[in-house]
Design a protein around this motif. Structure first.
Motif, PDB file in Angstrom:
ATOM      1  N   ARG A   1     -36.571 -12.025  23.723  1.00 18.81           N
ATOM      2  CA  ARG A   1     -36.652 -10.901  23.505  1.00 18.81           C
ATOM      3  C   ARG A   1     -37.356  -9.722  24.479  1.00 18.81           C
ATOM      4  O   ARG A   1     -38.481 -10.212  24.933  1.00 18.81           O
ATOM      5  N   PHE A   2     -36.873  -8.544  24.661  1.00 14.26           N
ATOM      6  CA  PHE A   2     -37.600  -7.645  25.163  1.00 14.26           C
ATOM      7  C   PHE A   2     -37.930  -6.623  24.450  1.00 14.26           C
ATOM      8  O   PHE A   2     -37.037  -5.808  23.758  1.00 14.26           O
ATOM      9  N   ASP A   3     -39.258  -6.060  24.258  1.00 13.90           N
ATOM     10  CA  ASP A   3     -39.499  -5.025  23.104  1.00 13.90           C
ATOM     11  C   ASP A   3     -40.161  -3.843  24.062  1.00 13.90           C
ATOM     12  O   ASP A   3     -40.926  -4.015  24.916  1.00 13.90           O
ATOM     13  N   LYS A   4     -39.224  -2.782  24.334  1.00 14.41           N
ATOM     14  CA  LYS A   4     -39.807  -1.873  24.745  1.00 14.41           C
ATOM     15  C   LYS A   4     -41.004  -1.213  24.627  1.00 14.41           C
ATOM     16  O   LYS A   4     -41.810  -0.666  25.599  1.00 14.41           O
ATOM     17  N   ILE A   5     -41.361  -1.070  23.297  1.00 18.43           N
ATOM     18  CA  ILE A   5     -42.530  -0.421  22.960  1.00 18.43           C
ATOM     19  C   ILE A   5     -43.802  -1.337  23.430  1.00 18.43           C
ATOM     20  O   ILE A   5     -44.872  -1.090  24.017  1.00 18.43           O
ATOM     21  N   ASP A   6     -43.679  -2.785  23.266  1.00 14.73           N
ATOM     22  CA  ASP A   6     -44.569  -3.517  23.680  1.00 14.73           C
ATOM     23  C   ASP A   6     -44.825  -3.647  25.127  1.00 14.73           C
ATOM     24  O   ASP A   6     -45.760  -3.666  25.775  1.00 14.73           O
ATOM     25  N   PHE A   7     -43.604  -3.396  26.064  1.00 15.59           N
ATOM     26  CA  PHE A   7     -43.662  -3.221  27.311  1.00 15.59           C
ATOM     27  C   PHE A   7     -44.513  -2.014  27.692  1.00 15.59           C
ATOM     28  O   PHE A   7     -45.267  -1.997  28.633  1.00 15.59           O
ATOM     29  N   ALA A   8     -44.208  -0.885  26.966  1.00 12.19           N
ATOM     30  CA  ALA A   8     -44.718   0.277  27.433  1.00 12.19           C
ATOM     31  C   ALA A   8     -46.320   0.322  27.121  1.00 12.19           C
ATOM     32  O   ALA A   8     -47.279   0.879  27.724  1.00 12.19           O
ATOM     33  N   ALA A   9     -46.715  -0.493  25.993  1.00 15.65           N
ATOM     34  CA  ALA A   9     -47.914  -0.770  25.839  1.00 15.65           C
ATOM     35  C   ALA A   9     -48.780  -1.586  26.863  1.00 15.65           C
ATOM     36  O   ALA A   9     -49.965  -1.170  27.256  1.00 15.65           O
TER      37      ALA A   9
ATOM     38  N   THR B   1     -50.944 -13.141  26.295  1.00 16.95           N
ATOM     39  CA  THR B   1     -49.587 -13.670  26.401  1.00 16.95           C
ATOM     40  C   THR B   1     -48.720 -12.807  27.008  1.00 16.95           C
ATOM     41  O   THR B   1     -48.185 -13.034  27.879  1.00 16.95           O
ATOM     42  N   ILE B   2     -48.633 -11.495  26.469  1.00 16.02           N
ATOM     43  CA  ILE B   2     -47.901 -10.636  27.191  1.00 16.02           C
ATOM     44  C   ILE B   2     -47.935 -10.307  28.625  1.00 16.02           C
ATOM     45  O   ILE B   2     -47.132 -10.399  29.539  1.00 16.02           O
ATOM     46  N   THR B   3     -49.242 -10.319  28.912  1.00 12.90           N
ATOM     47  CA  THR B   3     -49.793 -10.192  30.150  1.00 12.90           C
ATOM     48  C   THR B   3     -49.281 -11.375  31.316  1.00 12.90           C
ATOM     49  O   THR B   3     -48.613 -11.332  32.333  1.00 12.90           O
ATOM     50  N   GLN B   4     -49.274 -12.284  30.604  1.00 10.70           N
ATOM     51  CA  GLN B   4     -49.071 -13.801  31.342  1.00 10.70           C
ATOM     52  C   GLN B   4     -47.405 -13.703  31.626  1.00 10.70           C
ATOM     53  O   GLN B   4     -46.975 -13.968  32.751  1.00 10.70           O
ATOM     54  N   TYR B   5     -46.636 -13.394  30.539  1.00 12.43           N
ATOM     55  CA  TYR B   5     -45.176 -13.321  30.731  1.00 12.43           C
ATOM     56  C   TYR B   5     -44.767 -12.250  31.817  1.00 12.43           C
ATOM     57  O   TYR B   5     -44.175 -12.531  32.504  1.00 12.43           O
TER      58      TYR B   5
ATOM     59  N   CYS C   1     -26.846 -17.807  45.286  1.00 14.39           N
ATOM     60  CA  CYS C   1     -27.226 -16.503  44.468  1.00 14.39           C
ATOM     61  C   CYS C   1     -28.726 -15.964  44.832  1.00 14.39           C
ATOM     62  O   CYS C   1     -29.564 -16.564  45.043  1.00 14.39           O
ATOM     63  N   TYR C   2     -28.987 -14.696  44.798  1.00 18.34           N
ATOM     64  CA  TYR C   2     -30.313 -14.176  45.084  1.00 18.34           C
ATOM     65  C   TYR C   2     -30.357 -12.804  44.088  1.00 18.34           C
ATOM     66  O   TYR C   2     -29.129 -12.394  43.634  1.00 18.34           O
ATOM     67  N   ASN C   3     -31.547 -12.169  44.176  1.00 18.06           N
ATOM     68  CA  ASN C   3     -31.835 -11.056  43.568  1.00 18.06           C
ATOM     69  C   ASN C   3     -32.641 -10.072  44.507  1.00 18.06           C
ATOM     70  O   ASN C   3     -33.210 -10.669  45.268  1.00 18.06           O
ATOM     71  N   PHE C   4     -32.576  -8.737  44.049  1.00 19.13           N
ATOM     72  CA  PHE C   4     -33.520  -7.831  44.981  1.00 19.13           C
ATOM     73  C   PHE C   4     -34.157  -6.879  44.251  1.00 19.13           C
ATOM     74  O   PHE C   4     -34.206  -5.780  44.188  1.00 19.13           O
ATOM     75  N   MET C   5     -34.847  -7.500  43.289  1.00 19.04           N
ATOM     76  CA  MET C   5     -35.808  -6.996  42.310  1.00 19.04           C
ATOM     77  C   MET C   5     -37.071  -6.676  42.781  1.00 19.04           C
ATOM     78  O   MET C   5     -37.736  -8.114  43.065  1.00 19.04           O
ATOM     79  N   PRO C   6     -37.891  -5.903  43.114  1.00 20.77           N
ATOM     80  CA  PRO C   6     -39.229  -5.967  43.639  1.00 20.77           C
ATOM     81  C   PRO C   6     -40.097  -6.598  42.556  1.00 20.77           C
ATOM     82  O   PRO C   6     -40.108  -6.101  41.560  1.00 20.77           O
ATOM     83  N   VAL C   7     -40.990  -7.259  43.135  1.00 21.72           N
ATOM     84  CA  VAL C   7     -42.212  -7.916  42.571  1.00 21.72           C
ATOM     85  C   VAL C   7     -41.808  -9.021  41.436  1.00 21.72           C
ATOM     86  O   VAL C   7     -42.156 -10.036  41.199  1.00 21.72           O
ATOM     87  N   VAL C   8     -41.224  -8.418  40.358  1.00 17.28           N
ATOM     88  CA  VAL C   8     -40.898  -9.204  39.463  1.00 17.28           C
ATOM     89  C   VAL C   8     -39.493  -9.676  39.081  1.00 17.28           C
ATOM     90  O   VAL C   8     -38.476  -8.804  39.571  1.00 17.28           O
ATOM     91  N   ASP C   9     -39.047 -10.980  38.715  1.00 18.34           N
ATOM     92  CA  ASP C   9     -37.655 -11.338  38.507  1.00 18.34           C
ATOM     93  C   ASP C   9     -37.362 -10.814  37.038  1.00 18.34           C
ATOM     94  O   ASP C   9     -38.068  -9.890  36.725  1.00 18.34           O
ATOM     95  N   TRP C  10     -36.717 -11.663  36.266  1.00 19.37           N
ATOM     96  CA  TRP C  10     -36.215 -11.161  35.023  1.00 19.37           C
ATOM     97  C   TRP C  10     -37.663 -11.182  34.114  1.00 19.37           C
ATOM     98  O   TRP C  10     -38.506 -11.897  34.265  1.00 19.37           O
ATOM     99  N   THR C  11     -37.537 -10.108  33.242  1.00 13.91           N
ATOM    100  CA  THR C  11     -38.882  -9.647  32.151  1.00 13.91           C
ATOM    101  C   THR C  11     -38.231  -9.772  30.854  1.00 13.91           C
ATOM    102  O   THR C  11     -37.358  -9.088  30.538  1.00 13.91           O
ATOM    103  N   ARG C  12     -39.138 -10.554  30.066  1.00 18.40           N
ATOM    104  CA  ARG C  12     -39.159 -10.421  28.766  1.00 18.40           C
ATOM    105  C   ARG C  12     -40.391 -10.257  28.149  1.00 18.40           C
ATOM    106  O   ARG C  12     -41.515 -10.639  28.706  1.00 18.40           O
ATOM    107  N   THR C  13     -40.879  -9.919  26.760  1.00 19.87           N
ATOM    108  CA  THR C  13     -41.947  -9.672  26.214  1.00 19.87           C
ATOM    109  C   THR C  13     -42.005 -10.909  25.210  1.00 19.87           C
ATOM    110  O   THR C  13     -43.322 -10.908  24.677  1.00 19.87           O
TER     111      THR C  13
END
Ligand code: DNO
Length: 392
Positions: free
Chosen positions: A129-137, A174-178, A103-115
């Motif tokens: 959970r992935f919070d769209k507004i937190d991610f935008a922030a 924390t969010i930056t770290q994640y 198995c492999y992925n082809f996502m640039p830079v980051v693998d899976w993302t959650r906030t």
């Protein structure tokens, strides 16, 4: 014919032991040589050593997840030709030990993302959970990414700004770290600083979706003939989440994109990891239609359910709940398996933290009890579908 039931194991340092995994009822293990640097060859010695550990615990190494793709291959620059040769060697080495799924992925830079890695559900369990507004922030006000406003509506940016203004410093860290350190199992280099992260994002400035697709096709044209020769099934993991983040291109998020990849190199070993959780986080993705369309190229399955929230955020739900019709998806894939007459490896992807998991610190998403519950439910569903169709 039953699915090959596996669990992911992060190697000897995983808090969840092989013995725990065996007790869950899984017979196969999904693992990788996670300690290797991205791009390094999986050597025969190291594969042998890891395989011995798994077999001594009474199980089989079923799938290598992942052999990560070096960023140079994704960008088609630097030493990418060397890294492609390394990749071929890793395929050959893994195959020499009779491990036939990668198995492999082809996502640039980051693998899976959650906030949020500890989102409490009403019953007390903890979910991702992935919070769209937190991610935008994060993108707009912490990372201060150029052109970020092109990817969000004015309303979303407004909400992100007020979210940012009220965000405690500790949460910003924390969010930056994640996000910038990436979640385990992926392809991100370890411990990047914010500047490293900005620099690597910049290296994709002139790579759009078409360019990234052309780079993966060039890669597939090289490695798929080797996989075919070795009887290895390659399985590309969908983008998680299945939409663009950080201004980066995505090529495995939608049905048309997957079709382009599978048809570019039309071979059984150029296959798909059908991850219901990743694909299911995009409202327009019709998972049953996608399962039907790609069934003959599904070489590995991740069963997971997500619940999409009103603003496009999502959280991980119980395995048989959320937005995906798991009964229908599994029925399609089991029918394919009957026709093929070979077991397809599957794993319960992620799990909530439940009961004793809550007192421990397992790898995010990879708790023992939460995944065991997921596997148990999925096995029950499988048995029901198989018996009611007279397949056993
Ligand atoms: C997360 C996983 C991913 C996956 C890779 C495959 O839980 O599904 O890390 O293993 O994207 O390369």
């Amino acid at each position: 014919m039953r699915l090959e039931q596996t669990m992911r194991w992060y190697g000897p340092n995983d808090l969840v032991s092989l013995s725990d995994i065996r007790q869950s009822g899984a017979t196969g293990v999904v693992t990788a040589l996670h300690h290797l640097k991205n791009g390094q060859v999986f050597s025969k010695d190291e594969i042998q050593e890891r395989k011995d550990i798994i077999e001594k615990a009474g199980m089989k190494w079923s799938v290598v997840e992942s052999i990560p793709i070096h960023e140079d291959i994704k960008r088609q620059r630097g030493k990418y030709l060397d890294y492609i040769e390394n990749y071929k060697t890793s395929i050959r080495n893994v195959a020499a030990f009779d491990i036939k799924t990668i198995c492999y992925n082809f996502m640039p830079v980051v693998d899976w993302t959650r906030t949020n890695l500890d989102y409490r559900l009403p019953n007390g369990a903890s979910a991702l959970r992935f919070d769209k507004i937190d991610f935008a922030a994060f993108e707009a006000f912490i990372l201060k990414r150029k052109n970020v406003e092109q990817d969000y509506s004015a309303e979303e940016i407004g909400k992100a700004e007020s979210r940012f203004k009220n965000m405690p410093e500790s949460y910003k860290e924390t969010i930056t770290q994640y996000i910038i350190a990436g979640l385990p199992g992926g392809t991100t280099e370890s411990n990047p600083t914010m500047d490293d992260f900005r620099n690597v994002l910049d290296t994709y400035a002139d790579i759009d979706e078409e360019a990234l697709r052309s780079n993966i096709i060039a890669f597939l044209r090289e490695i798929i003939p080797v996989a075919e020769e070795e009887g290895v099934n390659m399985t590309i993991h969908p983008d998680d989440p299945p939409f663009s983040l950080l201004g980066l291109p995505r090529i495995v998020s939608r049905s048309e994109q997957i079709e382009k990849l599978l048809s570019a190199v039309n071979a059984k070993s150029n296959g798909l990891c059908f991850c219901t959780g990743s694909l299911g986080a995009r409202r327009e993705n019709d998972l049953v239609a996608m399962a039907n369309k790609f069934a003959n190229r599904v070489n590995f399955i991740h069963f997971r359910a997500v619940k999409i929230e009103d603003d496009g955020s999502f959280h991980e739900d119980n395995h048989l709940e959320g937005n995906v019709d798991m009964y229908a998806v599994m029925s399609v894939l089991l029918k394919e398996q009957q026709e093929r007459n070979t077991s397809i490896p599957m794993r319960p992807d992620h799990g909530h933290k439940l009961l004793d998991d809550l007192t421990k610190d397992p790898s995010p998403g990879y708790s023992a009890i939460g995944r065991l519950k997921g596997l148990a439910e999925l096995r029950g569903l499988e048995l029901g579908i198989i018996r009611s169709n007279g397949w056993e």
